[in-house]
Design a protein around this motif. Structure first.
Motif, mmCIF file in Angstrom:
data_model
loop_
_atom_site.group_PDB
_atom_site.id
_atom_site.type_symbol
_atom_site.label_atom_id
_atom_site.label_comp_id
_atom_site.label_asym_id
_atom_site.label_seq_id
_atom_site.Cartn_x
_atom_site.Cartn_y
_atom_site.Cartn_z
ATOM 1 N N GLY A 37 15.336 11.610 -27.417
ATOM 2 C CA GLY A 37 16.597 12.106 -27.803
ATOM 3 C C GLY A 37 17.022 13.473 -27.392
ATOM 4 N N LEU A 38 16.002 14.503 -27.358
ATOM 5 C CA LEU A 38 16.124 15.723 -27.142
ATOM 6 C C LEU A 38 16.517 16.149 -25.499
ATOM 7 N N GLN A 39 16.009 15.097 -24.642
ATOM 8 C CA GLN A 39 16.200 15.010 -23.315
ATOM 9 C C GLN A 39 17.848 14.759 -22.871
ATOM 10 N N ILE A 40 17.943 13.683 -23.736
ATOM 11 C CA ILE A 40 19.407 12.945 -23.566
ATOM 12 C C ILE A 40 20.343 13.912 -24.020
ATOM 13 N N LYS A 41 20.464 14.497 -25.006
ATOM 14 C CA LYS A 41 21.133 15.908 -25.774
ATOM 15 C C LYS A 41 21.456 17.022 -24.704
ATOM 16 N N ALA A 42 20.062 17.090 -24.075
ATOM 17 C CA ALA A 42 20.227 18.372 -22.871
ATOM 18 C C ALA A 42 21.017 18.001 -21.627
ATOM 19 N N LYS A 43 21.273 16.566 -21.569
ATOM 20 C CA LYS A 43 22.052 16.040 -20.079
ATOM 21 C C LYS A 43 23.402 16.245 -20.728
ATOM 22 N N ILE A 44 23.985 16.413 -21.931
ATOM 23 C CA ILE A 44 25.375 16.205 -22.470
ATOM 24 C C ILE A 44 25.822 17.781 -22.513
ATOM 25 N N SER A 45 26.811 17.838 -21.564
ATOM 26 C CA SER A 45 27.353 19.176 -21.527
ATOM 27 C C SER A 45 28.042 19.391 -23.081
ATOM 28 N N GLY A 46 28.036 20.542 -23.477
ATOM 29 C CA GLY A 46 28.440 21.087 -24.917
ATOM 30 C C GLY A 46 28.223 20.143 -26.023
ATOM 31 N N TRP A 47 26.923 19.727 -25.927
ATOM 32 C CA TRP A 47 26.255 19.057 -27.113
ATOM 33 C C TRP A 47 26.637 19.974 -28.525
ATOM 34 N N ASP A 48 26.974 19.310 -29.536
ATOM 35 C CA ASP A 48 27.094 19.961 -30.773
ATOM 36 C C ASP A 48 25.771 19.671 -31.565
ATOM 37 N N GLN A 49 25.018 20.761 -31.889
ATOM 38 C CA GLN A 49 23.858 20.945 -32.572
ATOM 39 C C GLN A 49 24.179 20.217 -33.918
ATOM 40 N N THR A 50 25.105 20.426 -34.624
ATOM 41 C CA THR A 50 25.268 19.751 -35.776
ATOM 42 C C THR A 50 25.513 18.240 -35.961
ATOM 43 N N HIS A 51 25.518 17.694 -34.904
ATOM 44 C CA HIS A 51 25.874 16.375 -34.715
ATOM 45 C C HIS A 51 24.180 15.610 -34.369
ATOM 46 N N ASP A 52 24.140 14.213 -34.830
ATOM 47 C CA ASP A 52 23.202 13.392 -34.450
ATOM 48 C C ASP A 52 23.381 12.612 -33.142
ATOM 49 N N LEU A 53 22.695 12.210 -32.587
ATOM 50 C CA LEU A 53 22.875 11.516 -31.562
ATOM 51 C C LEU A 53 22.733 10.125 -31.839
ATOM 52 N N VAL A 54 23.655 9.078 -31.597
ATOM 53 C CA VAL A 54 23.723 7.690 -32.214
ATOM 54 C C VAL A 54 23.645 6.870 -30.974
ATOM 55 N N LEU A 55 22.686 5.737 -30.837
ATOM 56 C CA LEU A 55 22.608 4.745 -29.898
ATOM 57 C C LEU A 55 23.590 3.605 -30.394
ATOM 58 N N GLU A 56 24.472 3.065 -29.823
ATOM 59 C CA GLU A 56 25.057 1.896 -30.070
ATOM 60 C C GLU A 56 24.524 0.814 -30.185
ATOM 61 N N GLY A 57 24.614 -0.085 -31.084
ATOM 62 C CA GLY A 57 23.835 -1.547 -31.128
ATOM 63 C C GLY A 57 24.675 -2.625 -30.173
ATOM 64 N N HIS A 58 23.978 -3.389 -29.841
ATOM 65 C CA HIS A 58 24.311 -4.666 -29.139
ATOM 66 C C HIS A 58 24.660 -5.670 -29.984
ATOM 67 N N GLY A 59 25.993 -6.383 -29.876
ATOM 68 C CA GLY A 59 26.367 -7.441 -30.456
ATOM 69 C C GLY A 59 26.240 -7.111 -31.992
ATOM 70 N N GLN A 60 25.409 -7.899 -32.725
ATOM 71 C CA GLN A 60 25.298 -7.703 -34.131
ATOM 72 C C GLN A 60 24.575 -6.629 -34.783
ATOM 73 N N ASP A 61 23.646 -5.832 -33.641
ATOM 74 C CA ASP A 61 22.700 -4.894 -33.830
ATOM 75 C C ASP A 61 23.526 -3.704 -34.569
ATOM 76 N N PRO A 62 23.089 -3.103 -35.583
ATOM 77 C CA PRO A 62 23.543 -1.884 -35.881
ATOM 78 C C PRO A 62 23.341 -0.696 -35.062
ATOM 79 N N ASP A 63 24.372 0.176 -35.396
ATOM 80 C CA ASP A 63 23.897 1.702 -34.310
ATOM 81 C C ASP A 63 22.890 2.235 -35.011
ATOM 82 N N LYS A 64 22.371 3.266 -34.072
ATOM 83 C CA LYS A 64 20.942 3.801 -34.799
ATOM 84 C C LYS A 64 21.023 5.324 -34.313
ATOM 85 N N ILE A 65 20.541 6.162 -35.489
ATOM 86 C CA ILE A 65 20.337 7.419 -35.084
ATOM 87 C C ILE A 65 19.130 7.588 -34.217
#
Length: 93
Positions: A37-65
């Motif tokens: 998660g930390l490596q992904i955030k590092a690649k995103i320009s302007g990442w807001d440290q007050t936010h969580d990174l959320v992985l979108e679920g596929h189909g009926q799978d829920p999103d995941k922090i």
């Protein structure tokens, strides 16, 4: 045409040069099949440290922090590249 490691990406068999993922609809690429998660955030320009990174679920799978030390598979054959968004950190206090 062969790439730098001698494989011809058009012929199959070789490891791809990059693995795509998306954040808020914007495409990013990495040469690693998995990232924390930390490596992904590092690649995103302007990442807001007050936010969580959320992985979108596929189909009926829920999103995941995704936690900073959590490993996420970027090299996905099924379901396409992972898609991420951000959400304000939950404050239960």
């Amino acid at each position: 045409m062969p790439n730098g490691n001698g494989h011809d990406p058009g012929k199959g068999g070789g490891k791809p040069d990059s693995f795509p993922f998306f954040f808020n609809g914007q495409k990013y690429e990495t040469d690693q099949a998995s990232l924390t998660g930390l490596q992904i955030k590092a690649k995103i320009s302007g990442w807001d440290q007050t936010h969580d990174l959320v992985l979108e679920g596929h189909g009926q799978d829920p999103d995941k922090i995704i936690q900073d030390d959590e490993l996420v598979l970027i090299d996905t054959k099924q379901g396409g590249p992972p898609r991420f968004s951000s959400a304000p950190k939950a404050n239960f206090g």
